[in-house]
Motif scaffolding. Sequence first.
Motif, PDB file in Angstrom:
ATOM      1  N   ALA A  11       0.850  -1.029  -0.038  1.00 22.97           N
ATOM      2  CA  ALA A  11      -0.078  -0.084  -0.178  1.00 22.97           C
ATOM      3  C   ALA A  11       1.087   1.114  -0.201  1.00 22.97           C
ATOM      4  N   ARG A  12       1.979   1.214   0.932  1.00 23.44           N
ATOM      5  CA  ARG A  12       2.957   2.376   0.754  1.00 23.44           C
ATOM      6  C   ARG A  12       3.667   2.652  -0.333  1.00 23.44           C
ATOM      7  N   LEU A  13       4.048   1.453  -0.897  1.00 22.21           N
ATOM      8  CA  LEU A  13       4.594   1.444  -2.502  1.00 22.21           C
ATOM      9  C   LEU A  13       3.813   2.061  -3.353  1.00 22.21           C
ATOM     10  N   MET A  14       2.550   1.594  -3.285  1.00 17.27           N
ATOM     11  CA  MET A  14       1.654   2.269  -4.387  1.00 17.27           C
ATOM     12  C   MET A  14       1.393   3.631  -4.342  1.00 17.27           C
ATOM     13  N   LEU A  15       1.074   3.983  -3.060  1.00 14.59           N
ATOM     14  CA  LEU A  15       1.260   5.468  -2.583  1.00 14.59           C
ATOM     15  C   LEU A  15       2.620   6.316  -3.354  1.00 14.59           C
TER      16      LEU A  15
END
Length: 350
Positions: free
Chosen positions: A240-244
Motif C-alpha cells: 500500500a505504501r509502495l503504491m502511494l
Amino acid sequence: MYDEHYGLTGRPFQLTPDPRFWFDTATHKKAMAYLGYGLSQGEGFIVITGDIGAGKTTLVGHLTATIDPARLNVIKVVSSQIAADDLLRTVCAGLNVDAAGLSKSAMLTAIEKGLHAVARGGRRTLLIVDEVQALPTDSLEELRMLSNFQAGGYALLQIFLLGQPEFRDRLHEDGLEQLRQRVIALHHLGPMEVEEVDPYLAHRLSVVGWTGRPDFDADAVAAIYAWSGGIPRRINQLTARLMLHGALDGIDVFGADDVAAVIADMQRDTKPAAATPERVARPFLVDGATAIDLPDVTDLAGLSDERLAAIERRLEDQDVALRRVLTLLVDWVEGSGPQADSAELRQTAG
C-alpha cells in the motif's frame, strides 16, 4: 489517492480483513481442509494458530461466507480475556437466549435448550472463538463443558479455536488436558512462500479492476517477500505504501530500488524521536508535590494514531497547566493574595 491514480475501484491492500480478497496459499488451503474436516465430523475442537497478520480473521470470514446459514448457525466470539460467565452470556446471545439475571448453572441449562432448539430446526451450531490465547483457563474449561452437550449420540456444538502460536503451548498445561484430548485437528497457519507473492499481488489487484498498471518486476517481488517474511498483513502494509509512493512519483513498474526507498521511509516514520535527557520522564515539582508528569518521549514509536493524538492532547493540557502554575507562583511571590493563590495553586497542581 493511489487507487484513483491507477484507475482502481478500491484499495487492494487495505489492512482490514475482507473475504473478497481471499487467496488460496498452500497453508490457507490446508487450514480450510481442516475446518471442512471438522464440520464433517461435527464434534470436538479444531484449532488453527498463526502469527499476527497471518490471515486467521480472513480465514474465518472466508469460511463463514461459504457456509449456508440455513444449515449452520454460526456464533463468533473475539476473545479479550473474557471471563467464563461473560463467555456463556455471549453464547446465549448467539442462541437468542435472554441471559439477564441468570446464574452460571441456569445459563448452561438455557444454552443446552437453545442448542436443542437449533437442532430441531434442522441446523447445527458452530462456535468460532478468535484470539483464543487471551481466554482465561476457566473460560476454556467452560468451552469444554459446552462440547459435552449431545442429542441422540451427536454433539450439539462444533467449536473452532483460532489464536496466536502460544496457544499451542497452553494446550499442554495440566489444567487443559481434557480439552486437549478433544482436539481432532490442529494446524499452524504459516507465511506464504516466495513464489506465492506475485500471484497474491495480482489477485488482490484484480479484485479492484486492475488492468496491469502498476506492475512489479521480479526483484521488487523478492524484496517485498524479504521484508514481509511472507506474512500477508505485512505484504499489504508495504505494498500500500509502495503504491502511494508510485502515485506520487508517477511509477508504473516497481523495482527493488522503489521497495527499498519505501522501506527506508517506513523505518524513519517509526524511529523513536531523540529525547533531551533533562526532559525524559522528569516531573515538574511544585512545593514538593508532583504537578505535571511528562511522558517519556522515547516510548512513542509504534503507538497507534489515536494514542499519539491522546498524548498530544495531554501535553497541550499540561502546557496550559504549567503556564497557570507559573503565573500563580509569580503572583504569590509578589504578595498579591498569598492565601487565595496558594489554595488555587494546590487545586491547579492537583
